[in-house]
Design an enzyme around this catalytic site. Structure first.
Site, PDB file in Angstrom:
ATOM      1  N   LYS A 127       0.853  -1.211   0.000  1.00  0.00           N
ATOM      2  CA  LYS A 127       0.000   0.000   0.000  1.00  0.00           C
ATOM      3  C   LYS A 127       0.875   1.242   0.000  1.00  0.00           C
ATOM      4  O   LYS A 127       1.712   1.421   0.888  1.00  0.00           O
ATOM      5  CB  LYS A 127      -0.911  -0.013   1.240  1.00  0.00           C
ATOM      6  CG  LYS A 127      -1.657   1.310   1.464  1.00  0.00           C
ATOM      7  CD  LYS A 127      -2.627   1.232   2.658  1.00  0.00           C
ATOM      8  CE  LYS A 127      -3.208   2.606   3.017  1.00  0.00           C
ATOM      9  NZ  LYS A 127      -4.119   2.562   4.167  1.00  0.00           N
ATOM     10  N   ASP A 182      -2.484  10.236   3.847  1.00  0.00           N
ATOM     11  CA  ASP A 182      -3.889   9.852   3.988  1.00  0.00           C
ATOM     12  C   ASP A 182      -4.628  10.874   4.855  1.00  0.00           C
ATOM     13  O   ASP A 182      -4.577  10.809   6.080  1.00  0.00           O
ATOM     14  CB  ASP A 182      -3.988   8.445   4.611  1.00  0.00           C
ATOM     15  CG  ASP A 182      -5.421   7.938   4.681  1.00  0.00           C
ATOM     16  OD1 ASP A 182      -6.312   8.597   4.102  1.00  0.00           O
ATOM     17  OD2 ASP A 182      -5.644   6.880   5.312  1.00  0.00           O
ATOM     18  N   LYS A 184     -10.159  12.726   8.169  1.00  0.00           N
ATOM     19  CA  LYS A 184      -9.741  12.230   9.486  1.00  0.00           C
ATOM     20  C   LYS A 184      -9.732  13.369  10.508  1.00  0.00           C
ATOM     21  O   LYS A 184      -9.426  14.509  10.150  1.00  0.00           O
ATOM     22  CB  LYS A 184      -8.299  11.695   9.399  1.00  0.00           C
ATOM     23  CG  LYS A 184      -8.157  10.352   8.749  1.00  0.00           C
ATOM     24  CD  LYS A 184      -6.700   9.899   8.801  1.00  0.00           C
ATOM     25  CE  LYS A 184      -6.506   8.568   8.099  1.00  0.00           C
ATOM     26  NZ  LYS A 184      -7.224   7.449   8.746  1.00  0.00           N
ATOM     27  N   ASP A 203       1.642   6.257   5.617  1.00  0.00           N
ATOM     28  CA  ASP A 203       0.646   5.323   5.091  1.00  0.00           C
ATOM     29  C   ASP A 203       1.128   4.637   3.804  1.00  0.00           C
ATOM     30  O   ASP A 203       0.393   3.860   3.202  1.00  0.00           O
ATOM     31  CB  ASP A 203      -0.683   6.066   4.869  1.00  0.00           C
ATOM     32  CG  ASP A 203      -1.893   5.168   5.053  1.00  0.00           C
ATOM     33  OD1 ASP A 203      -1.746   4.121   5.712  1.00  0.00           O
ATOM     34  OD2 ASP A 203      -2.966   5.502   4.526  1.00  0.00           O
ATOM     35  N   ASP A 258     -12.015   7.166   3.493  1.00  0.00           N
ATOM     36  CA  ASP A 258     -10.842   6.890   4.324  1.00  0.00           C
ATOM     37  C   ASP A 258     -10.445   5.405   4.274  1.00  0.00           C
ATOM     38  O   ASP A 258      -9.381   5.030   4.745  1.00  0.00           O
ATOM     39  CB  ASP A 258     -11.137   7.334   5.765  1.00  0.00           C
ATOM     40  CG  ASP A 258      -9.872   7.454   6.600  1.00  0.00           C
ATOM     41  OD1 ASP A 258      -8.777   7.421   6.014  1.00  0.00           O
ATOM     42  OD2 ASP A 258      -9.994   7.588   7.835  1.00  0.00           O
ATOM     43  N   GLU A 275      -9.265   3.786   1.866  1.00  0.00           N
ATOM     44  CA  GLU A 275      -8.708   3.919   0.517  1.00  0.00           C
ATOM     45  C   GLU A 275      -7.659   2.859   0.201  1.00  0.00           C
ATOM     46  O   GLU A 275      -7.438   2.540  -0.961  1.00  0.00           O
ATOM     47  CB  GLU A 275      -8.115   5.325   0.328  1.00  0.00           C
ATOM     48  CG  GLU A 275      -6.698   5.539   0.897  1.00  0.00           C
ATOM     49  CD  GLU A 275      -6.588   5.320   2.394  1.00  0.00           C
ATOM     50  OE1 GLU A 275      -7.587   5.486   3.097  1.00  0.00           O
ATOM     51  OE2 GLU A 275      -5.476   4.970   2.868  1.00  0.00           O
ATOM     52  N   ARG A 299      -7.523  -0.351   0.616  1.00  0.00           N
ATOM     53  CA  ARG A 299      -8.033  -1.562  -0.058  1.00  0.00           C
ATOM     54  C   ARG A 299      -8.378  -1.270  -1.518  1.00  0.00           C
ATOM     55  O   ARG A 299      -8.349  -2.173  -2.348  1.00  0.00           O
ATOM     56  CB  ARG A 299      -9.233  -2.122   0.730  1.00  0.00           C
ATOM     57  CG  ARG A 299     -10.440  -1.241   0.748  1.00  0.00           C
ATOM     58  CD  ARG A 299     -11.392  -1.601   1.873  1.00  0.00           C
ATOM     59  NE  ARG A 299     -10.896  -1.164   3.179  1.00  0.00           N
ATOM     60  CZ  ARG A 299     -11.494  -1.381   4.341  1.00  0.00           C
ATOM     61  NH1 ARG A 299     -12.635  -2.065   4.370  1.00  0.00           N
ATOM     62  NH2 ARG A 299     -10.994  -0.955   5.471  1.00  0.00           N
TER      63      ARG A 299
END
Ligand code: BES
Ligand code: ZN
Ligand code: ZN
Length: 524
Positions: free
Chosen positions: A286, A291, A298, A309, A368, A370, A372
């Protein structure tokens, strides 16, 4: 012209300041006291039922040095536990074989297990910052696993990242001589592997710590290309046009809210022996370079660490670059889906539907979730185009994993028991422990959507439903999913971990992929 955020006022690239380098590590069969040029000598202290004892190298030192080392152990109530260090200054060097000696350290090694030695090595590294050279007999009693752990701890315990105008706060010790090693020449290969693995951890940590005003997807793709070229890997990079042409709707959907366009990087390693006939592993990491959560933004505190991230992508990059150094016997392809999850007029909205590579659709009920979405594209691409024998992805995927396992153990899911057992064993040996979590099919209905093939944020249990979401993109192949959200960040300096990004995963994946048969027992 749109100016990306990592150019300075003149339009030049903002360069990272020069970072500190890991210590050099050498081996020698002479006693540590005889290593000329070392300003520090470090001797192990072993616990015992009748009190601590001094390890190899102490007798030679006591012959030369006028010091009451046993009195010292007594005065400081030393037990030999890991983490203990007693420092004794050497003021008079008359009669010493090494006139440069300034400090003697007595270092606790506990039971001498690899875990203990890794921690003792990291403790020694922290105590010798700023020194020129340390000669130590800590490795003298070790088997190969112990030497690996000791060296990995020494290197990673030396780690620092800085962006100070006046340079790093301290320098790691310049050189470590593993002294008193019987058959020193035969141990060089073990040290070389340890340096490769620790170097991968070091690189993954640095990539995770680079701030996101520099580290956007384009920058990270360039880092990957440079590292891959240096390591002799094949490289392919998709820009936003190529991603659109090939239908990578997940990566594009996550990246479209940012001025910094997304990328997909593919790195290929082919082993010297076996070549293209060798089994094939695909690693997916990933790579969210920041993020914010997107429109499902967030809260302030949760956003603070989100430059990390992309830890999964950083780990995969670092691992790919080290495969040749550990003589990995299988083919490995690394895929890095890179995007910045940002807030903008073009951001994906809650309720939008994305079409992934290969055609599967997802309703985005929470922008959020994201990670996956980008992983799904890369997994689907691997299944359709790469004929993998095994798929492994690594991601800072869910806060739920952090709640489940805390910050010292990562979680993983696996569809194959042999793969799970191998990863678990590699995790324990490498000092990056992983705990297997269940793929509970009964929770499948929680990721169902009224309009699309799946919902990206259907509900809890969050780490499991995220894994179930990904499983749909793995084509039924043997697959493991490492959720390292819990361990991507260390709250404190502790042994080989420095406060901040950990680069967790580089060591466990290399301990796995350096084995003679990493896929032994895995059902094809
Ligand atoms: N990057 C986060 C997960 C994360 C949390 C990593 C804490 C490191 C530390 C991920 O993209 C995320 O926000 N996941 C959401 C998913 C939810 C909206 C279904 C989460 O876990 O809260
Ligand atoms: Zn997120
Ligand atoms: Zn994320």
């Amino acid at each position: 012209m749109r100016r990306s955020s990592y150019v300075d006022a003149e339009g030049g690239a903002v360069a990272l300041p020069t970072q500190v380098s890991p210590p050099q590590v050498a081996v020698s069969d002479v006693a540590p006291s005889a290593v000329v040029g070392a300003d520090v000598v470090a001797i192990p202290v072993l616990p015992g039922p009748d009190g601590p004892t001094l390890g190899p190298g102490a007798a030679e030192l006591l012959d030369e040095l006028d010091a009451d080392l046993f009195g010292l152990l007594d005065a400081f109530s030393v037990t030999g536990a890991v983490g203990e260090v007693v420092e004794h200054p050497v003021l008079d060097t008359t009669g010493l074989s090494n006139p440069d000696l300034r400090v003697l350290l007595l270092v606790g090694v506990g039971d001498g297990t690899p875990d203990d030695l890794r921690r003792a090595g990291a403790t020694l590294a922290r105590r010798t910052r700023g020194r020129l050279s340390v000669a130590t007999s800590l490795a003298a009693l070790c088997d190969d696993a112990g030497i690996r752990a000791l060296v990995e701890g020494l290197v990673l315990g030396s780690y620092e990242f800085h962006w100070r105008s006046d340079g790093p706060s301290t320098q790691p010790v310049g050189r470590v001589v593993l002294a008193g090693l019987v058959g020193a020449d035969d141990r060089r290969d073990v040290v070389r592997r340890a340096l490769a693995v620790a170097g991968a951890g070091w690189r993954a940590r640095t990539l995770a710590l680079v701030p996101s005003n520099v580290k956007n997807p384009v920058w990270l793709a360039e880092q990957a290309s440079e590292a891959a070229t240096a390591a002799g890997l094949q490289v392919k990079v998709w820009d936003e046009k190529a991603l659109a042409a090939d239908g990578f709707g997940g990566i594009l959907g996550v990246g479209q809210g940012s001025d910094n366009p997304p990328r997909l990087v593919r790195l290929d390693y082919t082993p010297k022996r076996g070549g293209r006939k060798a089994p094939h592993v695909v690693l997916v990491g990933k790579g969210i370079t920041f993020d914010t959560g997107g429109l499902s933004i967030k809260p302030r505190d949760n956003m603070m660490t989100m430059k990390r991230d992309m830890t999964g992508a950083g780990v995969v990059l670092a691992v790919m670059a080290a495969l040749a150094d550990v003589d990995c016997p299988v083919r490995v392809t690394g895929l890095l889906p890179l995007a910045e999850n940002s807030v903008g007029a073009r951001s994906t909205r809650p309720g939008d539907v994305l079409t992934h590579f290969g055609g599967r659709t997802t309703e985005v009920t929470n922008t959020d979730a994201e990670g996956r979405l980008v992983l799904a594209d890369a997994l689907a691409y691997a299944v359709a185009e790469l004929e993998p024998d095994v798929l492994v992805d690594i991601a800072t995927l869910t806060g739920a994993m952090k709640t489940s396992l805390g910050q010292k153990t990562g979680g993983f899911f696996a569809t194959d028991d042999a793969l799970a057992a191998t990863l678990r064993t590699a995790s324990l040996a490498s000092g990056e422990p992983l705990w297997r979590m269940p793929l509970v099919a009964d929770y499948e209905e929680r990721i169902s959507s009224k309009v699309a093939d799946a919902d990206n944020a259907g509900g809890g249990p969050g780490a499991i439903t995220a894994a179930l979401f990904l499983q749909h993109f793995t084509g039924g192949l043997p697959w493991a999913h490492l959720d390292v959200a819990s361990v991507g960040d260390s709250p404190v300096d502790e042994y080989e971990y420095s406060k901040g990004a950990t680069g967790f995963g580089a060591r466990v994946l290399l301990y796995w992929l350096e084995q003679r048969e990493p896929l032994a027992g895995v059902q094809g």
